[in-house]
Design a protein around this motif. Structure first.
Motif, PDB file in Angstrom:
ATOM      1  N   LEU A 126       1.188  -1.104  -0.034  1.00  0.00           N
ATOM      2  CA  LEU A 126      -0.143  -0.071  -0.241  1.00  0.00           C
ATOM      3  C   LEU A 126       0.902   1.243   0.111  1.00  0.00           C
ATOM      4  CD1 LEU A 126      -2.303  -1.209   2.695  1.00  0.00           C
ATOM      5  CD2 LEU A 126      -2.957  -1.030   0.223  1.00  0.00           C
ATOM      6  N   TRP A 127       1.755   0.697   0.823  1.00  0.00           N
ATOM      7  CA  TRP A 127       3.092   2.593   1.522  1.00  0.00           C
ATOM      8  C   TRP A 127       3.749   2.688  -0.710  1.00  0.00           C
ATOM      9  CZ3 TRP A 127       4.422   5.720   4.528  1.00  0.00           C
ATOM     10  CH2 TRP A 127       5.118   6.981   4.164  1.00  0.00           C
ATOM     11  N   GLY A 128       3.658   1.630  -0.490  1.00  0.00           N
ATOM     12  CA  GLY A 128       4.230   1.948  -2.581  1.00  0.00           C
ATOM     13  C   GLY A 128       3.755   2.173  -3.726  1.00  0.00           C
ATOM     14  N   GLU A 129       2.577   1.792  -2.834  1.00  0.00           N
ATOM     15  CA  GLU A 129       0.918   2.117  -4.453  1.00  0.00           C
ATOM     16  C   GLU A 129       0.990   3.770  -4.008  1.00  0.00           C
ATOM     17  OE1 GLU A 129       0.161   1.139  -6.914  1.00  0.00           O
ATOM     18  OE2 GLU A 129       1.051  -1.469  -7.327  1.00  0.00           O
ATOM     19  N   PHE A 340     -11.243  -3.196   4.844  1.00  0.00           N
ATOM     20  CA  PHE A 340     -10.871  -4.651   4.130  1.00  0.00           C
ATOM     21  C   PHE A 340     -11.358  -4.481   2.605  1.00  0.00           C
ATOM     22  CE2 PHE A 340     -11.273  -9.433   4.154  1.00  0.00           C
ATOM     23  CZ  PHE A 340      -9.880  -9.921   4.477  1.00  0.00           C
ATOM     24  N   PRO A 341     -12.401  -4.050   2.342  1.00  0.00           N
ATOM     25  CA  PRO A 341     -12.053  -4.163   0.745  1.00  0.00           C
ATOM     26  C   PRO A 341     -11.087  -2.469  -0.272  1.00  0.00           C
ATOM     27  CG  PRO A 341     -14.245  -3.609   1.215  1.00  0.00           C
ATOM     28  CD  PRO A 341     -13.549  -3.982   2.607  1.00  0.00           C
ATOM     29  N   ALA A 342     -11.398  -1.597   0.691  1.00  0.00           N
ATOM     30  CA  ALA A 342     -10.361  -0.401   1.115  1.00  0.00           C
ATOM     31  C   ALA A 342      -8.814  -1.099   0.465  1.00  0.00           C
ATOM     32  CB  ALA A 342     -10.857   0.938   1.943  1.00  0.00           C
ATOM     33  N   THR A 343      -8.431  -2.372   1.262  1.00  0.00           N
ATOM     34  CA  THR A 343      -6.974  -2.689   1.308  1.00  0.00           C
ATOM     35  C   THR A 343      -7.347  -3.439   0.372  1.00  0.00           C
ATOM     36  OG1 THR A 343      -7.260  -1.919   4.079  1.00  0.00           O
ATOM     37  CG2 THR A 343      -5.369  -3.494   3.414  1.00  0.00           C
ATOM     38  N   LEU A 344      -7.344  -4.184  -0.062  1.00  0.00           N
ATOM     39  CA  LEU A 344      -7.717  -5.374  -0.893  1.00  0.00           C
ATOM     40  C   LEU A 344      -7.736  -5.090  -2.201  1.00  0.00           C
ATOM     41  CD1 LEU A 344      -8.934  -8.313   0.925  1.00  0.00           C
ATOM     42  CD2 LEU A 344      -6.750  -7.665   0.886  1.00  0.00           C
ATOM     43  N   ASP A 348      -2.485  -4.601  -6.607  1.00  0.00           N
ATOM     44  CA  ASP A 348      -2.397  -5.361  -8.092  1.00  0.00           C
ATOM     45  C   ASP A 348      -0.927  -6.497  -8.268  1.00  0.00           C
ATOM     46  OD1 ASP A 348      -2.361  -5.515 -10.851  1.00  0.00           O
ATOM     47  OD2 ASP A 348      -0.973  -3.905 -11.555  1.00  0.00           O
ATOM     48  N   PRO A 349      -1.801  -7.194  -8.480  1.00  0.00           N
ATOM     49  CA  PRO A 349      -3.286  -8.219  -8.671  1.00  0.00           C
ATOM     50  C   PRO A 349      -4.132  -7.934  -6.848  1.00  0.00           C
ATOM     51  CG  PRO A 349      -1.696 -10.017  -7.819  1.00  0.00           C
ATOM     52  CD  PRO A 349      -0.653  -8.725  -8.416  1.00  0.00           C
ATOM     53  N   PRO A 350      -5.130  -7.595  -7.013  1.00  0.00           N
ATOM     54  CA  PRO A 350      -5.717  -7.119  -6.224  1.00  0.00           C
ATOM     55  C   PRO A 350      -5.474  -8.834  -5.051  1.00  0.00           C
ATOM     56  CG  PRO A 350      -7.630  -7.790  -8.268  1.00  0.00           C
ATOM     57  CD  PRO A 350      -5.930  -7.611  -8.363  1.00  0.00           C
TER      58      PRO A 350
END
Length: 623
Positions: A126-129, A340-344, A348-350
């Motif tokens: 998440l940090w990298g994105e 949860f979905p906001a995290t996952l 990429d890929p999800p």
């Protein structure tokens, strides 16, 4: 509940219904009570058993949520280290669920290195994105504690409903989730003083880039998700770290300025579903369930089994699709439906995100909330101590499952009533009538009953069979949609119809022909078999015993097929057992026991803010 050493766990298979089922991870601060059990683990168990029975490829995952203020506060009360407390209550939870016959494939916990590793990996992605930002945020500082107070360390008035006992992150009365600075008149739960606002550096998960994605997903799932999704669109991010908590998953050490901070336990616990799966499976095989390389779009609640999974127009086709179904209480919808979905989903890929969220309202205890902290209500070990079977409690809880917008209430009187009138009075009566009238063998009936010149009894049987098929379709639809209480009531409706049909056997005026009597009994024994198949997800041990008496193997596949032909799967000449072999399964409960159990096991709520606590509740508070 088995470990990876005891059985080979399933992997997703091309062309099959691959269903990943999770039940909400409970805190390990006490014994689970009946409200916890029906709200997640028992409901998920029925759903998993239903799909296994239809030939689905199911992985059912559960465990315990062990980090956070709830655990550390309880450990302080018991005078033990947090890990010691977690070890104790993890075993208690596991034992309770085993007694309730919860069929977990994997049952794990969040206090292990695998969980920390996976949490850190997802955070780093998440940090990298660019989906994590650092912000200064005002938090509540307690001068007496010499530290920040948050979540369950602080209490105040809910900004939404005005409840005066709201926690620092969510109101336990209306379930509203809010920022700690919105709490009205906050006070520290440790010292009772009023904390002051003080700035602190924190990590936030960005939401503004994928709010529309969440709202589109929410529209597929129902009103609860949609309401939460609209709320999220007004917020740019969610704080996912906490200060001053020494019992949690630490923020990775390389991040400057975050020494001593841990991840928000609610966010951390959501990732526990993934880490528990990984801990229970060999190597990296868990990824086949949680991170298939090319996810497939799925139709929700599709009644056509052959097209359960459908590739979307804009989705790459894949040989393997996974549908994640999550079971939880109403207070958890925000976290599972949004956080949860906001995290996952943005990765990429999800990762596999929830496509089906089944939530309940609350099971109350005699008009008030169950309370772990006060020891009020009926707990899992209490259920064992009554001497009743697990299926008696399973049946009652599922018949009382709060599926609509209202809570349902537990009373001992109602437990006795439901058992005597429905479990014994309907299911037991159907089984008793068939086994008693058969006397050990299914008779042969003559063709004229089902031939072109139908007798009045033959016409009755034909109409009855048509009604059975309609109820079967209704039942299957309800179970697919997680309407578990509705599915049980449909089964009981079919049971009552069967009892009425079998009453013809004792009707000497209407039923004078021997072959007509035999035809009714042949239909009756096959109806019992069908009802047992419908009840198997609900009361598995009882059904297992009844299969043995019927002399049949445990079936799998679409139960609708058992009622398509003129004859059911149990044929004339088939030998069955006697009623006396299963009579003990359907013993009535004396009403006097309800008062005895009430006095022994549960606190009784008198009015808001005042609780009369029984002997068992006092023991729980001490321990």
């Amino acid at each position: 509940m088995v470990s990876k050493q005891e059985k080979v766990l399933p992997l997703p298979k091309p062309g099959e219904r691959n269903i990943l089922v999770t039940s909400a991870l409970p805190y390990v601060n006490n014994v689970p009570h009946l409200g916890n059990i029906i709200g997640s683990v028992l409901s998920a168990d029925v759903f998993a058993r239903f799909w296994r029975g239809r030939g689905g490829n199911v992985l059912f995952v559960g465990g315990t949520d062990e980090f956070g203020t709830t655990t550390s506060l309880r450990a302080r009360e018991e005078g033990v280290a947090p890990q010691e407390l977690c070890d104790k209550y993890h075993k208690i939870h596991k034992d309770v669920y085993e007694w309730f016959n919860i069929s977990f494939d994997i049952f794990g916990r969040t206090t292990n290195d695998r969980h920390t590793e996976i949490t850190h990996d997802i955070f780093k992605e998440l940090w990298g994105e660019g989906l994590i930002e650092i912000r200064d945020s005002e938090q509540l500082w307690c001068e007496q504690c010499k530290g920040f107070v948050f979540d369950r360390l602080v209490e105040g008035t809910c900004p939404e409903c005005g409840c005066e006992e709201a926690r620092g992150d969510q109101c336990g009365d209306c379930d509203w989730v809010f920022d700690i600075t919105e709490l009205v008149e906050p006070k520290c739960k440790i010292h009772g003083g009023r904390p002051a606002l003080r700035p602190s550096k924190h990590l936030f998960l960005k939401l503004d880039n994928h709010g529309p994605l969440l709202e589109n997903q929410a529209k597929e799932q129902g009103e609860d998700w949609l309401v939460n999704a609209k709320e999220i669109n007004g917020n740019s991010s969610i704080c996912i770290t906490r200060d001053g908590l020494d019992w949690g998953t630490p923020v990775p050490g390389r991040l400057a300025g975050f020494d001593g901070k841990v991840f928000y336990p609610w966010w951390d616990a959501l990732l526990g579903y993934i880490s528990i799966t990984a801990s229970g499976m060999e190597g990296e095989s868990w990824r086949a369930w949680w991170r298939p390389s090319t996810p497939i779009a799925m139709k929700s609640h599709d009644d056509n089994d052959s097209s359960f999974y459908k590739p979307g127009d804009d989705t790459p086709k894949s040989d393997v699709g996974v549908r994640l179904s999550q079971f939880l209480g109403a207070d958890n919808i925000f976290f599972h439906g949004i956080l949860f979905p906001a995290t996952l989903l943005p990765l990429d890929p999800p990762y596999t995100a929830p496509r089906h969220i089944a939530s309940t309202r609350f099971l109350t205890y005699q008009g008030g909330r169950f309370s772990k902290s006060l020891g009020v209500g009926v707990f899992g070990d209490n259920a064992q101590q009554t001497g009743l079977s697990a299926d008696v409690f399973r049946f009652f809880l599922l018949q009382s499952r709060p599926e609509g917008m209202e809570d349902t209430d537990f009373t001992w009187d109602r437990l006795v009533e439901v058992h005597n009138e429905l479990f014994v009075g309907k299911i037991g009566k159907l089984v008793h009538k068939v086994l008693t009238d058969l006397n050990g063998v299914v008779p042969h009936s003559h063709d004229h009953i089902n031939g072109p010149l139908l007798s009045s009894v033959g016409q009755t049987i034909k109409r009855f069979k048509g009604g059975v098929h309609k109820l079967l379709v209704q039942y299957v639809t309800q179970l697919k949609n997680s309407e578990l209480r509705g599915g049980l009531m449909t089964t009981l409706e079919l049971t009552c119809g069967g009892i009425a049909l079998l009453d013809l056997v004792s009707n000497k005026v209407m039923l004078t022909d021997t072959c007509e009597r035999q035809a009714v009994l042949e239909v009756g024994i096959n109806l019992v078999y069908l009802v047992l198949r419908m009840l198997e997800p609900y009361i598995p041990k009882t059904v297992e015993s009844l299969y043995e008496v019927l002399g049949v193997e445990r079936p799998t596949g679409r139960l609708e097929k058992d009622w398509l032909g003129d004859q059911g799967p149990i044929k004339p000449g088939h030998e069955v057992g006697k009623w006396e072999e299963v009579e003990a399964l359907f013993e009535r409960i004396w009403p006097e026991k309800a008062k005895m159990w009430e006095l022994k096991f549960g606190g009784k709520k008198k009015r808001k803010g005042e609780v009369l606590v029984c002997e068992e509740a006092k023991r729980r508070q001490k321990n």
